[in-house]
Design an enzyme around this catalytic site. Structure first.
Site, PDB file in Angstrom:
ATOM      1  N   GLU A 183      31.905  38.632  38.364  1.00  0.00           N
ATOM      2  CA  GLU A 183      32.784  39.154  37.315  1.00  0.00           C
ATOM      3  C   GLU A 183      32.521  38.409  36.008  1.00  0.00           C
ATOM      4  O   GLU A 183      32.481  37.174  35.986  1.00  0.00           O
ATOM      5  CB  GLU A 183      34.247  38.998  37.719  1.00  0.00           C
ATOM      6  CG  GLU A 183      35.275  39.255  36.628  1.00  0.00           C
ATOM      7  CD  GLU A 183      35.143  40.617  35.981  1.00  0.00           C
ATOM      8  OE1 GLU A 183      35.116  40.685  34.736  1.00  0.00           O
ATOM      9  OE2 GLU A 183      35.043  41.620  36.717  1.00  0.00           O
ATOM     10  N   VAL A 221      31.487  48.633  38.049  1.00  0.00           N
ATOM     11  CA  VAL A 221      31.741  48.129  36.691  1.00  0.00           C
ATOM     12  C   VAL A 221      32.560  49.111  35.860  1.00  0.00           C
ATOM     13  O   VAL A 221      32.729  48.912  34.652  1.00  0.00           O
ATOM     14  CB  VAL A 221      30.410  47.813  35.971  1.00  0.00           C
ATOM     15  CG1 VAL A 221      29.697  46.654  36.657  1.00  0.00           C
ATOM     16  CG2 VAL A 221      29.512  49.049  35.921  1.00  0.00           C
ATOM     17  N   GLY A 222      33.054  50.154  36.484  1.00  0.00           N
ATOM     18  CA  GLY A 222      33.892  51.097  35.763  1.00  0.00           C
ATOM     19  C   GLY A 222      33.486  52.537  36.016  1.00  0.00           C
ATOM     20  O   GLY A 222      32.522  52.819  36.735  1.00  0.00           O
ATOM     21  N   HIS A 243      69.878  44.376  53.395  1.00  0.00           N
ATOM     22  CA  HIS A 243      69.389  43.064  53.823  1.00  0.00           C
ATOM     23  C   HIS A 243      69.155  43.074  55.332  1.00  0.00           C
ATOM     24  O   HIS A 243      69.958  43.633  56.077  1.00  0.00           O
ATOM     25  CB  HIS A 243      70.419  41.987  53.474  1.00  0.00           C
ATOM     26  CG  HIS A 243      70.054  40.625  53.992  1.00  0.00           C
ATOM     27  ND1 HIS A 243      69.103  39.844  53.377  1.00  0.00           N
ATOM     28  CD2 HIS A 243      70.501  39.928  55.071  1.00  0.00           C
ATOM     29  CE1 HIS A 243      69.000  38.707  54.053  1.00  0.00           C
ATOM     30  NE2 HIS A 243      69.832  38.735  55.085  1.00  0.00           N
ATOM     31  N   CYS A 274      39.106  61.361  44.834  1.00  0.00           N
ATOM     32  CA  CYS A 274      40.215  60.572  45.364  1.00  0.00           C
ATOM     33  C   CYS A 274      40.397  60.782  46.864  1.00  0.00           C
ATOM     34  O   CYS A 274      40.430  59.832  47.635  1.00  0.00           O
ATOM     35  CB  CYS A 274      41.501  60.919  44.619  1.00  0.00           C
ATOM     36  SG  CYS A 274      42.950  60.006  45.181  1.00  0.00           S
ATOM     37  N   GLY A 285      34.620  42.730  39.148  1.00  0.00           N
ATOM     38  CA  GLY A 285      35.809  42.239  39.843  1.00  0.00           C
ATOM     39  C   GLY A 285      37.066  42.969  39.447  1.00  0.00           C
ATOM     40  O   GLY A 285      38.153  42.376  39.417  1.00  0.00           O
ATOM     41  N   GLY A 286      36.946  44.269  39.145  1.00  0.00           N
ATOM     42  CA  GLY A 286      38.116  45.089  38.882  1.00  0.00           C
ATOM     43  C   GLY A 286      38.750  45.548  40.178  1.00  0.00           C
ATOM     44  O   GLY A 286      38.444  45.038  41.258  1.00  0.00           O
ATOM     45  N   LEU A 291      37.280  70.138  48.213  1.00  0.00           N
ATOM     46  CA  LEU A 291      38.650  70.185  47.734  1.00  0.00           C
ATOM     47  C   LEU A 291      39.295  68.821  47.945  1.00  0.00           C
ATOM     48  O   LEU A 291      39.141  68.198  49.000  1.00  0.00           O
ATOM     49  CB  LEU A 291      39.424  71.262  48.498  1.00  0.00           C
ATOM     50  CG  LEU A 291      40.764  71.694  47.911  1.00  0.00           C
ATOM     51  CD1 LEU A 291      40.589  72.262  46.516  1.00  0.00           C
ATOM     52  CD2 LEU A 291      41.432  72.724  48.818  1.00  0.00           C
ATOM     53  N   GLY A 292      40.016  68.356  46.953  1.00  0.00           N
ATOM     54  CA  GLY A 292      40.585  67.015  47.009  1.00  0.00           C
ATOM     55  C   GLY A 292      39.863  66.054  46.098  1.00  0.00           C
ATOM     56  O   GLY A 292      40.393  65.003  45.737  1.00  0.00           O
TER      57      GLY A 292
END
Length: 469
Positions: A203, A269-270, A443, A43, A181-182, A39-40
């Site tokens: 890359e 690479v993806g 600030h 990600c 290099g993504g 589960l999850g």
């Protein structure tokens, strides 16, 4: 084999799947959620969360050696990798436990197994214990995505790894070649380099993070090199041979072929939508040329009872995009007139410095016919950034010159991933430069950088000289 009746079947328990389950349950649907792993999804268990935990470890480890400038001398710093991994695992486990609590609280039936559509409003769920047939009113596909392999370099989990294995390494490698290099390659490359691993990044494009304008990635490139990493752009991996526990890699660069011997190769690479084995082709579900499930603005497929959300419907592969799509899918499948309609979708790279953007960049805005004005404010002039010794980076805003409507914002620097939320709200509401400049910012804080960039574009900066008009 058991059979049963269902109301809403959700296939996949990642960000899209569990979000759809929660929203559908809130609307009174009886939900069955099928997840074959944890589960999850990717990600929570293998990507977003564990990688950010290890990035945080690397940040603190590297930071501890550079505090002398603020008057703190630290000696004897030691990295205990096993403890760092154990802490990361605890973070993941806590989040998974929270999801289990939510599923239970909303009455969602969670089934561990693999689901395959077996006809109109029918599916088969296979697990180690049994095979179960289920009928349902609606289904939502939320099967996510998977890393892409190189044809000549298959994942073996030892020499050649994906990001999934990279965040669960039992031991730190001495050297690591990263192909791609993504965002994933740069995030993990930054972390491992800070932890003392000799990192080489390959890359093909002219600069790393090719989805971002060149001025945004320059600082990340320089920081990688400063940390000891080697960055080879306009380059391509030609071959990799495993010999005596190491990998001999040949890389074609702009200056010729170079060879590197490394402990491991990380291929990033993806990703591609995970659609295999779901029975989609047999049902005639519409797919794009790249294998993504085609959906309309209600996340409905060409089969009226079948919806899809998250990575399975195509890029960008972002958890927060999956959340938004799943919310719409759950509501539309429940009869509500919901449609996907966000204006702003933030993108973040958890590099050093962080990069975050939302909306159009300067190059894209010009390409789409806008006459633009820009405003920029450096962190090196920002009081809070100076007090935290985090002066690398800037905030940049792009707006239409005629209407002053904000078209896009990019932030490079400390906590850019947090700061971009205000910019996303501004774009979602269609604010102008003057609208956002009128918001009083506390600030000294980092969000002042955005206010100053916006005010600069509007010609009324407080803390930098006004540009000549």
């Amino acid at each position: 084999m058991s059979e049963g009746q269902g109301d809403l079947l959700i296939i996949g328990g990642g960000p899209a799947g569990y979000t759809a389950a929660i929203r559908a349950a809130q609307l009174g649907r009886r939900v069955t959620l099928v997840e074959e792993d944890k589960l999850g999804g990717e990600c929570t268990n293998y990507a977003c969360i564990p990688s950010k935990a290890l990035i945080n470890v690397a940040h603190h480890y590297a930071r501890s050696g550079s505090l002398r400038e603020v008057g703190i001398e630290i000696s004897g710093i030691k990295l205990e990798w096993a403890r760092a991994q154990a802490w990361k695992d605890q973070v993941v486990a806590r989040l998974v436990k929270g999801l289990e609590y939510l599923m239970s609280g909303y009455g969602v039936e969670v089934v561990k197994g693999r689901a395959q559509l077996a006809g109109e409003r029918r599916a088969t769920i296979s697990s180690e214990r049994e095979e179960r047939k289920i009928q349902f009113r609606n289904a939502i596909l939320a099967t996510g995505s998977e890393p892409i392999e190189l044809p000549f370099l298959r994942f073996d989990g030892r020499h050649v790894i994906s990001s999934k294995e990279a965040v669960h390494l039992a031991e730190l490698p001495r050297s690591l070649l990263i192909v791609g290099g993504g965002a994933v390659g740069i995030e993990l490359g930054t972390a491992f380099s800070k932890l003392g691993v000799k990192v080489t990044i390959v890359e093909m494009m002219p600069h790393i993070l090719p989805g971002f304008d060149a001025d945004l990635v320059r600082g990340v490139h320089d920081a990688l090199v400063a940390s000891g990493a080697e960055v080879l752009t306009r380059s391509q991996l030609l071959s990799a041979e495993f010999k005596e526990g190491t990998t001999a890699a040949r890389v074609q660069t702009a200056d010729g072929i170079v060879e590197r011997k490394v402990d491991k190769v990380l291929v990033s690479v993806g990703r591609r939508p995970r659609v295999r084995g779901l029975g989609l082709q047999e049902l005639g579900v519409g797919l794009s040329e790249k294998g993504a499930v085609k959906v309309d603005r209600q996340m409905r497929t060409n089969l009226g009872w079948l919806y899809a959300a998250g990575d399975v419907v195509g890029p960008p592969f972002l958890a927060h995009k999956a959340y938004a799509e799943a919310h719409v899918a759950a509501e539309a499948a429940s009869g509500l007139p919901s449609e996907l309609g966000y204006r702003a979708l933030p993108e973040v790279v958890f590099s050093d410095p962080e990069i975050a953007k939302v909306g159009m960049g300067e190059e894209e805005a010009r390409a789409k016919g806008h006459e633009v004005i820009t405003g920029r404010y450096p962190f090196s002039a920002l009081g809070r950034a100076l007090t935290e010794a985090e002066t690398q980076g800037f905030a940049k805003v792009v707006a239409d010159r005629t209407t002053h409507r904000i078209l896009g914002v990019a932030i490079v620097g400390a906590r850019a991933s947090d700061l971009i939320a205000e910019a996303a709200l501004a774009l979602e509401l269609g604010l102008t430069l003057e609208d956002l400049a009128l918001v009083v910012h506390a600030h000294p804080t980092l969000p002042e950088a955005l206010r100053e960039a916006v005010a600069s574009a509007a010609g009324m900066p407080h803390h930098q000289l006004r540009a000549r008009l």
